[in-house]
Scaffold this motif. Sequence first.
Motif, short mmCIF file in Angstrom:
data_model
loop_
_atom_site.label_atom_id
_atom_site.label_comp_id
_atom_site.label_asym_id
_atom_site.label_seq_id
_atom_site.Cartn_x
_atom_site.Cartn_y
_atom_site.Cartn_z
N LEU A 80 0.84 -1.20 0.00
CA LEU A 80 0.00 0.00 0.00
C LEU A 80 0.87 1.26 0.00
CD1 LEU A 80 -2.71 -1.15 2.58
CD2 LEU A 80 -3.11 -0.71 0.15
N GLN A 81 1.96 1.21 0.75
CA GLN A 81 2.88 2.37 0.78
C GLN A 81 3.49 2.62 -0.59
OE1 GLN A 81 5.48 1.23 3.97
NE2 GLN A 81 4.52 2.62 5.44
N LEU A 82 3.85 1.54 -1.29
CA LEU A 82 4.44 1.70 -2.62
C LEU A 82 3.45 2.37 -3.58
CD1 LEU A 82 6.29 -1.73 -3.04
CD2 LEU A 82 7.34 0.52 -2.90
N LEU A 83 2.18 1.96 -3.51
CA LEU A 83 1.17 2.59 -4.37
C LEU A 83 1.06 4.07 -4.04
CD1 LEU A 83 -1.81 0.04 -4.53
CD2 LEU A 83 0.02 0.38 -6.17
N GLU A 84 1.10 4.37 -2.75
CA GLU A 84 0.97 5.75 -2.30
C GLU A 84 2.15 6.61 -2.76
OE1 GLU A 84 -1.80 6.72 -1.18
OE2 GLU A 84 -1.19 8.75 -0.63
N ALA A 86 3.88 6.11 -5.40
CA ALA A 86 3.80 6.30 -6.85
C ALA A 86 2.73 7.32 -7.23
CB ALA A 86 3.51 4.96 -7.53
N ASN A 87 1.69 7.40 -6.42
CA ASN A 87 0.53 8.24 -6.78
C ASN A 87 -0.05 8.86 -5.50
OD1 ASN A 87 -1.61 9.26 -8.36
ND2 ASN A 87 -2.88 7.47 -7.89
N PRO A 88 0.67 9.82 -4.90
CA PRO A 88 0.28 10.31 -3.58
C PRO A 88 -1.17 10.81 -3.51
CG PRO A 88 2.42 11.20 -4.26
CD PRO A 88 1.84 10.49 -5.45
N GLY A 89 -1.90 10.27 -2.54
CA GLY A 89 -3.27 10.73 -2.29
C GLY A 89 -4.29 10.30 -3.34
N GLY A 90 -3.88 9.48 -4.29
CA GLY A 90 -4.78 9.19 -5.42
C GLY A 90 -5.52 7.88 -5.35
N GLN A 91 -5.34 7.10 -4.29
CA GLN A 91 -5.96 5.76 -4.26
C GLN A 91 -7.42 5.86 -3.81
OE1 GLN A 91 -3.19 5.22 -5.99
NE2 GLN A 91 -2.30 6.06 -4.14
N LEU A 92 -8.28 6.37 -4.67
CA LEU A 92 -9.67 6.66 -4.32
C LEU A 92 -10.62 5.94 -5.28
CD1 LEU A 92 -9.12 10.48 -3.79
CD2 LEU A 92 -9.33 8.75 -2.00
N TRP A 93 -11.87 5.82 -4.82
CA TRP A 93 -12.90 5.16 -5.62
C TRP A 93 -14.01 6.15 -5.95
CZ3 TRP A 93 -13.03 -0.24 -6.74
CH2 TRP A 93 -12.03 -1.01 -6.13
N THR A 94 -14.58 6.02 -7.15
CA THR A 94 -15.80 6.74 -7.50
C THR A 94 -16.95 5.76 -7.28
OG1 THR A 94 -14.66 8.05 -9.16
CG2 THR A 94 -17.05 7.88 -9.38
N PRO A 95 -17.91 6.13 -6.43
CA PRO A 95 -18.92 5.13 -6.04
C PRO A 95 -19.91 4.75 -7.13
CG PRO A 95 -19.25 7.23 -4.89
CD PRO A 95 -18.01 7.38 -5.68
N ALA A 96 -20.02 5.50 -8.24
CA ALA A 96 -21.03 5.18 -9.26
C ALA A 96 -20.91 3.72 -9.70
CB ALA A 96 -20.85 6.09 -10.46
N ARG A 97 -22.03 3.00 -9.64
CA ARG A 97 -21.99 1.57 -9.95
C ARG A 97 -22.78 1.25 -11.21
NH1 ARG A 97 -22.91 -0.61 -3.84
NH2 ARG A 97 -21.26 0.67 -3.00
N SER A 98 -22.40 0.14 -11.84
CA SER A 98 -23.13 -0.35 -13.02
C SER A 98 -22.92 -1.86 -13.06
CB SER A 98 -22.57 0.31 -14.28
OG SER A 98 -21.22 -0.10 -14.45
N ALA A 99 -23.51 -2.51 -14.06
CA ALA A 99 -23.35 -3.97 -14.16
C ALA A 99 -21.88 -4.33 -14.36
CB ALA A 99 -24.18 -4.50 -15.32
#
Length: 418
Positions: A80-84, A86-99
């Motif tokens: 998780l630290q490595l992802l952070e 590489a892309n500081p503060g960017g590990q986020l989700w957009t909740p809009a869902r679809s099939a």
Amino acid sequence: MPEVYNWQLGREMYYPYPEAHPQWQFAFVFNINRCIACQTCTMACKSTWTFSKGQEYMWWNNVETKPYGGYPQWWDVRTLQLLEEANPGGQLWTPARSAQAPHGRYDGVTVFEAARLLPGREEVALGYTPSDEEWSHPNIYEDTAMGPKGKAGEWPTGVQLPEHQTWFFYLQRLCNHCTYPACLSACPRKAIYKRPEDGIVLIDQARCRGYRKCVEQCPYKRPMFRTTTGVSEKCIACYPRIEGKDPATGGKPMETRCMTACVGKIRLQGLVRLNEDGSWAEDPKNPLYYLIRVAKVALPLYPQFGTEPNGYYIPPRWAPRPYLRQMFGPGVDEALAAYTAPSRELLAVLQLFRTTQRIIYRYEITPGEKVYETTINGQKWEMFNDTVVGLDREGKVAVQTRIEEPLYVRSRDRFNSI
Ligand code: SF4
Ligand code: SF4
């Protein structure tokens, strides 16, 4: 550069190989709420596959205590630290869902994408090689709780749902036989392959030269290096059993050793059918399809890593939601709501866990009489003594059970003498 579709992320993502999918995919669901950390699964695996010289620290299946435990130690925190980084503060989700995106869209970077962001890194998937020290304590911090500590050093809080103040839970782990395996993409010898018949990921022991790129780049740290042979090994999903070669079931596909040994009845393993494009063929009466795609009660472990793992977890009811969302993605609240007040169908499917060694391909439910009524979260909840039948590959009955399991009382003349 190939783009592949990762349904767990709800979007396309970079992967070094083009899409290619098996006909069936090995998959499993673990109900964390039921695990008692007896390690029977761990020992069932070890005594079957990793009992030889050079495999002393090799635990293809392990059960660790979260949040502090891990094998190897800190495996998830470090990735998780490595992802952070590489892309500081960017590990986020957009909740809009679809099939196509049942849990929303992940807007952060995966281990494959992160590797391309960091200058000077040449690996396919961003990773690290654990130290010998980190591999040397398979069950460190067992039963160590997190939460506020009182003056006397005891834990004074933590008994109220929905979230305990003092908490820990057990995380059961093995290779996820991922749809987009980082181990496979990392191997410079092309010694790792995914079987077209069941999606099981294997290391060809004859091709492997022990470069340990899989150990470095699998974000779940499931390949392990064996010093006595100089090659890497990992979970093989007990493939002779999946193929029906174990004489115990007379040629029928059988669940793996860790699954069938589970004392807590937390494990259900099987195969899901895939379409040519890799999407799951609609099969709502397959128990895995139902739990993962219909009831959405079971979620992938760290979907943000991007390998599309095929191990799914029913999250623990008592743990803090932000921690769980980081671990299982944004579907946590919906999964816990479904599990806390289970529908009639979900309750029946949950009864199938650990009732037979044979793989269940389909289930049928026959309604029974009402046996219980209560209130959950202010809503009336009723329980019915339905009968659930698990069917094997040929449609024959593999198991039959009911919501209320029969209770047998031992007669006085047969009491234990000890
Ligand atoms: S969990 Fe790791 S070792 Fe297993 S298939 Fe996925 S990337 Fe490979
Ligand atoms: S056998 Fe089952 S209950 Fe025991 S530690 Fe393993 S997963 Fe948990």
